[in-house]
Design an enzyme around this catalytic site. Structure first.
Site, PDB file in Angstrom:
ATOM      1  CB  CYS B  42      -8.891  33.245 -18.802  1.00 57.53           C
ATOM      2  SG  CYS B  42      -9.461  34.450 -20.260  1.00 57.53           S
ATOM      3  CE1 TYR B 275     -13.362  47.830 -40.660  1.00 61.66           C
ATOM      4  CE2 TYR B 275     -11.309  47.632 -41.467  1.00 61.66           C
ATOM      5  CZ  TYR B 275     -12.651  47.996 -41.832  1.00 61.66           C
ATOM      6  OH  TYR B 275     -13.053  48.255 -43.089  1.00 61.66           O
TER       7      TYR B 275
HETATM    8  C1  FAD Z   1      -4.337  36.199 -15.754  1.00 60.28           C
HETATM    9  C2  FAD Z   1      -5.719  36.620 -16.671  1.00 60.28           C
HETATM   10  C3  FAD Z   1      -6.873  36.178 -16.410  1.00 60.28           C
HETATM   11  C4  FAD Z   1      -7.965  36.434 -16.985  1.00 60.28           C
HETATM   12  N1  FAD Z   1      -9.184  35.773 -16.686  1.00 60.28           N
HETATM   13  C5  FAD Z   1     -10.307  36.111 -17.370  1.00 60.28           C
HETATM   14  C6  FAD Z   1     -11.533  35.491 -17.533  1.00 60.28           C
HETATM   15  O1  FAD Z   1     -11.587  34.477 -16.589  1.00 60.28           O
HETATM   16  N2  FAD Z   1     -12.558  35.745 -18.027  1.00 60.28           N
HETATM   17  C7  FAD Z   1     -12.289  36.508 -19.300  1.00 60.28           C
HETATM   18  O2  FAD Z   1     -13.503  36.844 -20.214  1.00 60.28           O
HETATM   19  N3  FAD Z   1     -11.308  37.279 -19.444  1.00 60.28           N
HETATM   20  C8  FAD Z   1     -10.163  37.132 -18.734  1.00 60.28           C
HETATM   21  N4  FAD Z   1      -8.900  37.778 -18.919  1.00 60.28           N
HETATM   22  C9  FAD Z   1      -8.974  38.931 -20.107  1.00 60.28           C
HETATM   23  C10 FAD Z   1      -8.575  38.287 -21.330  1.00 60.28           C
HETATM   24  O3  FAD Z   1      -7.650  37.447 -21.142  1.00 60.28           O
HETATM   25  C11 FAD Z   1      -8.243  39.385 -22.107  1.00 60.28           C
HETATM   26  O4  FAD Z   1      -9.577  40.608 -22.000  1.00 60.28           O
HETATM   27  C12 FAD Z   1      -8.224  39.118 -23.548  1.00 60.28           C
HETATM   28  O5  FAD Z   1      -7.031  38.231 -23.633  1.00 60.28           O
HETATM   29  C13 FAD Z   1      -7.843  40.326 -24.380  1.00 60.28           C
HETATM   30  O6  FAD Z   1      -7.620  39.853 -25.670  1.00 60.28           O
HETATM   31  P1  FAD Z   1      -6.708  40.814 -26.594  1.00 60.28           P
HETATM   32  O7  FAD Z   1      -6.439  40.187 -27.755  1.00 60.28           O
HETATM   33  O8  FAD Z   1      -7.546  42.165 -26.706  1.00 60.28           O
HETATM   34  O9  FAD Z   1      -5.452  41.255 -25.952  1.00 60.28           O
HETATM   35  P2  FAD Z   1      -4.112  40.579 -25.671  1.00 60.28           P
HETATM   36  O10 FAD Z   1      -4.729  39.108 -25.316  1.00 60.28           O
HETATM   37  O11 FAD Z   1      -3.304  41.165 -24.527  1.00 60.28           O
HETATM   38  O12 FAD Z   1      -3.463  40.343 -26.694  1.00 60.28           O
HETATM   39  C14 FAD Z   1      -2.642  41.338 -27.393  1.00 60.28           C
HETATM   40  C15 FAD Z   1      -1.441  40.988 -28.123  1.00 60.28           C
HETATM   41  O13 FAD Z   1      -1.115  41.687 -28.975  1.00 60.28           O
HETATM   42  C16 FAD Z   1       0.497  41.916 -29.142  1.00 60.28           C
HETATM   43  N5  FAD Z   1       0.872  43.155 -29.480  1.00 60.28           N
HETATM   44  C17 FAD Z   1       0.597  44.398 -28.832  1.00 60.28           C
HETATM   45  N6  FAD Z   1       1.317  45.575 -29.647  1.00 60.28           N
HETATM   46  C18 FAD Z   1       2.041  44.791 -30.581  1.00 60.28           C
HETATM   47  C19 FAD Z   1       2.750  45.345 -31.531  1.00 60.28           C
HETATM   48  N7  FAD Z   1       3.265  46.500 -31.473  1.00 60.28           N
HETATM   49  N8  FAD Z   1       3.293  44.222 -32.322  1.00 60.28           N
HETATM   50  C20 FAD Z   1       3.084  43.074 -32.099  1.00 60.28           C
HETATM   51  N9  FAD Z   1       2.242  42.447 -31.130  1.00 60.28           N
HETATM   52  C21 FAD Z   1       1.807  43.457 -30.429  1.00 60.28           C
HETATM   53  C22 FAD Z   1       0.599  41.496 -27.644  1.00 60.28           C
HETATM   54  O14 FAD Z   1       1.969  40.873 -27.326  1.00 60.28           O
HETATM   55  C23 FAD Z   1      -0.342  40.506 -27.324  1.00 60.28           C
HETATM   56  O15 FAD Z   1      -0.234  39.233 -27.885  1.00 60.28           O
HETATM   57  C24 FAD Z   1      -7.785  37.453 -18.148  1.00 60.28           C
HETATM   58  C25 FAD Z   1      -6.600  37.803 -18.329  1.00 60.28           C
HETATM   59  C26 FAD Z   1      -5.488  37.746 -17.521  1.00 60.28           C
HETATM   60  C27 FAD Z   1      -4.248  38.093 -18.188  1.00 60.28           C
END
Ligand code: FAD
Ligand code: FAD
Lengths: 444, 444
Positions: B42, B275
């Site tokens: 973010c 999960y």
């Molecule tokens: C530019 C930007 C701005 C944002 N601004 C906001 C905001 O202001 N407020 C807000 O609430 N949300 C915001 N978000 C959204 C928020 O960042 C995401 O919802 C959050 O990061 C999701 O978290 P996650 O852990 O589900 O996924 P991710 O952060 O995408 O993490 C997933 C991880 O899994 C890894 N992965 C996937 N598959 C594999 C595999 N097979 N082997 C190993 N590793 C793997 C990826 O490499 C990654 O590191 C923003 C997102 C972005 C990109």
């Protein structure tokens, strides 16, 4: 329907306008002692400090404006008698005395600043702050003053002392109790605010009442404290609270409670066709389910909506209050809602409390400011109070907490509620959630 | 208990920390493809714009920090296989391939930026923004660029285009839909934001998809639109949304819904001991009581708390979401929660809406800013959505509305709730109350 409203403050004027909105034909007369109506006393400190350029700016409407919607406003008119059996009101003004009939009488007489019993309060340079006229006098006097003492460290006292400091005076804030804002803040939170006031060169004297004021040529010059110490004071402001104005209510035969006029949830007094609101009535405390005092403009305005509906035959209940308040002095915003932990204790509620320091923005975002939050729960985890101090984003968090308390939420429930996040405006886990999560741990 | 977590984003790392808090002995391993963990994507737009000085600043913790609380973090490691019958996970990194056992597997694989089908997306200078590495590349490329096109006008697109503008580039924001932020704002509110972006010299192209990118020497130079027009573009950012990463979930045999992995309120997938959370799962929409997507860091963090409790044998239910969001671009803060009126309509809810313009402070207080508020109710007056735009004090009002909607309040009920007031921070009748009072009138 002839409606007579006594008092042209927030309570009286809002009632007049709200009745007009609901009833195009009602004959509405407001009678008030003051020269100005429809201004915000809440703004007086900010005119004094110079933030707002003139007292004229805070007058939202004139009697002529009200005339346009067919509301008669009699200014500089003192209501001297009420006869609730004959349904008449008698008032005096420059034109003499006059008695008029009413169908519905609204008492919005507000309150008078409490004058503590001390020698010298009649000296020139000793002021109270209730209305614009008071404000103008203080502004004038401050021009030739070097030092000022404000006694009473509630909201108004703090706002006024800060304003006088901004004008360049040497200022002292004196409070009889061992902490400032005793009504709304616990001492640990009050200390944070005191620290800030001191840093801003405000001398804070706690736990010592002023015992005596001393003058020269009839003008105040010195203030003496309980401990024998004495301080220069070219002016003294009494900000020691407001005593409800009950004369007319008593004359009308209204039941009076411990502090003020008793009204039911429709804003009816015990006397038929006599209603009351604002600083002159008692409210219900939502948590204690007992009577309380709510000297807030917001309360008066909300009450006026219920009262206008009642008078025009519509249904509406005024809800119990939590006395949510907020203020801003200098850079610091502080607010509170519900019970303090010490007030809870006094009312035989064992408070479970937690205080956290969070940030107003993401940790890495520039200018993230510390935010101190205190949460007070009862022994079942139900939130009963919250206090917040920070340089930004306090007021609306108080509102969120007010809603949470109104809804009877527990700390566990609130910690599961969604909060919006973006780095420039909050933390990914909102400060409020951090705080309720912390207090939740005390229940394990 | 051996817990293996795939993904080191907000979902994965928060789950690891929360499990550790509840269970001192669990063996926790996080495996992630990325180089960095525990940073906030973010914050990327604000590093780009220069508000935050470096990408290093937004990394909150290193793998070594996690080691200290006995959490193993394997970076630059790709999980290539999951066997949910044998309960093993296979990953590859610089050291080769390895298969490890799990008792509990957490899929926190997030999502991948959606790449719209268009000619030229493989040119140099075309970027997606998902992680710090992407951010660094964009930062680098921008140094030698004069013009940029950002396609996709959701939150991220808007934040990025604004950041590039602040770096001095000539920028265009292109959105296929006829308005910006279509997911969270109605078009009348979006128009206010569009007006502001234009005023800030951001070229906004609505209702036209980019059809083709054209390059020179393998580097992007021009973007072509559906209407045949063309624009210079030394760089192009694809901000066209995120597609959940479902490979491993499918391999494990997890049920997949319309968009993403299906989980219950305990964050359990359909496969035992597997999960999932974050951008790779579906959530429940509180109002529609149907599945939805909640691509928010806040959602991932809240889900991680439930998931950690589930895995450690404690009770917790993840509540349905409202997708409360907020953002700040330049001087303007905007936020939304619940359904837009157009989304309500699409879901056969007849929305009753009102839009008001209020002020962020008392009318007479310096620097009072206009605040636009839109309230959406269902036909019974229950509040189902809210959108706010102003230069200040938006985020927490969204939170108040989130709580109101979560509690199922009607506009009538909210208009009776207490709000705190002081001239520098609000209006005597809060903007939110003005708004719900206005919409209430539509039910008379
Ligand atoms: C530019 C930007 C701005 C944002 N601004 C906001 C905001 O202001 N407020 C807000 O609430 N949300 C915001 N978000 C959204 C928020 O960042 C995401 O919802 C959050 O990061 C999701 O978290 P996650 O852990 O589900 O996924 P991710 O952060 O995408 O993490 C997933 C991880 O899994 C890894 N992965 C996937 N598959 C594999 C595999 N097979 N082997 C190993 N590793 C793997 C990826 O490499 C990654 O590191 C923003 C997102 C972005 C990109
Ligand atoms: C300096 C200051 C700062 C404040 N700041 C805030 C704040 O930030 N937020 C907040 O919510 N509240 C604040 N308040 C409190 C708020 O202003 C009061 O609660 C509110 O004004 C009460 O309204 P009222 O109509 O009941 O009483 P008043 O405003 O006191 O009006 C009563 C009126 O009745 C008239 N009257 C009384 N008796 C008679 C009679 N016999 N004949 C004719 N007229 C009569 C009086 O002259 C007066 O005009 C502040 C108050 C002060 C003084």
């Amino acid at each position: 329907m002839k409606v007579v409203i006594v008092g042209g403050g927030a309570g009286g004027m809002s009632t007049a306008s709200n009745i007009r909105r609901l009833d195009k034909d009602a004959e509405i007369t407001v009678i008030t002692r003051d020269e100005n109506v429809a201004y915000s006393p809440c703004a007086i400190p900010y005119v004094l400090s110079g933030k707002i350029s003139s007292f004229d700016d805070i007058i939202m409407k004139t009697p002529e404006d009200y005339k346009e919607v067919n509301i008669d406003v009699l200014i500089k008119s003192e209501v001297t008698a009420v006869d609730s059996s004959k349904k008449t009101v008698t008032y005096e003004n420059a034109d003499g005395e006059k008695t008029i009939d009413y169908d519905k009488l609204v008492l919005a007489t507000g309150g008078n600043p409490f004058v503590p019993p001390m020698e010298g309060v009649d000296l020139e340079g000793v002021f109270q702050i209730r209305n614009i006229e008071d404000g103008r006098k203080v502004q004038q006097w401050a021009k030739t003053s070097k030092s000022a003492v404000v006694t009473g460290a509630g909201l108004i006292g703090i706002e006024i002392v800060f304003a006088l400091k901004e004008l360049g005076l040497n200022v002292t804030l004196s409070e009889m109790m061992p902490q400032i804002v005793p009504r709304s803040l616990d001492s640990d939170m009050a200390d944070i605010l005191t620290g800030y006031l001191k840093m801003e060169n405000i001398h804070v004297m706690l736990g010592e009442p002023i015992t005596k004021l001393e003058g020269e040529d009839g003008k105040v010059k010195k203030a003496y404290f309980g401990d024998g110490s004495c301080i220069d004071a070219d002016m003294v402001i009494l900000a020691t609270g407001v005593r409800p104005e009950l004369e007319l209510a008593k004359m009308a035969g209204c039941d009076i409670g411990r502090w003020a006029i008793l009204v039911n949830e429709k804003m009816e007094t015990s006397v038929e066709d006599v209603y009351a609101l604002g600083d002159c009535v008692e409210s219900q405390d939502l948590i204690l389910q007992a009577n309380t005092i709510s000297h807030l403009g917001t309360t008066a305005v909300r009450e006026s909506k219920t009262l206008a509906r009642t008078i025009t035959g519509k249904k509406s209940n005024f809800n119990p209050v939590l006395n949510a308040m907020v203020s801003k002095v200098g850079k610091l915003e502080f607010g509170a809602v519900g019970l303090t932990s010490s007030f809870a204790q006094q009312n035989n509620i064992k408070p479970i409390v937690e205080k956290v320091e969070a940030l107003t923005r993401a940790r890495y975002y520039p200018n993230a400011k510390p935010m101190d939050i205190k949460i007070i729960c009862d022994c079942n985890g139900r939130i009963i109070g919250c206090q917040i101090i920070a340089e930004e984003r306090v007021a609306e968090r108080i509102d969120t907490m007010t809603l949470a308390i109104t809804q009877g939420l527990s700390c566990f429930e609130l910690s599961n509620v969604e909060f919006a996040y973006a780095p420039p405006v909050s933390m990914v886990t909102d400060p409020l959630v951090l705080a309720v999560e912390e207090v939740s741990k005390k229940f394990n």
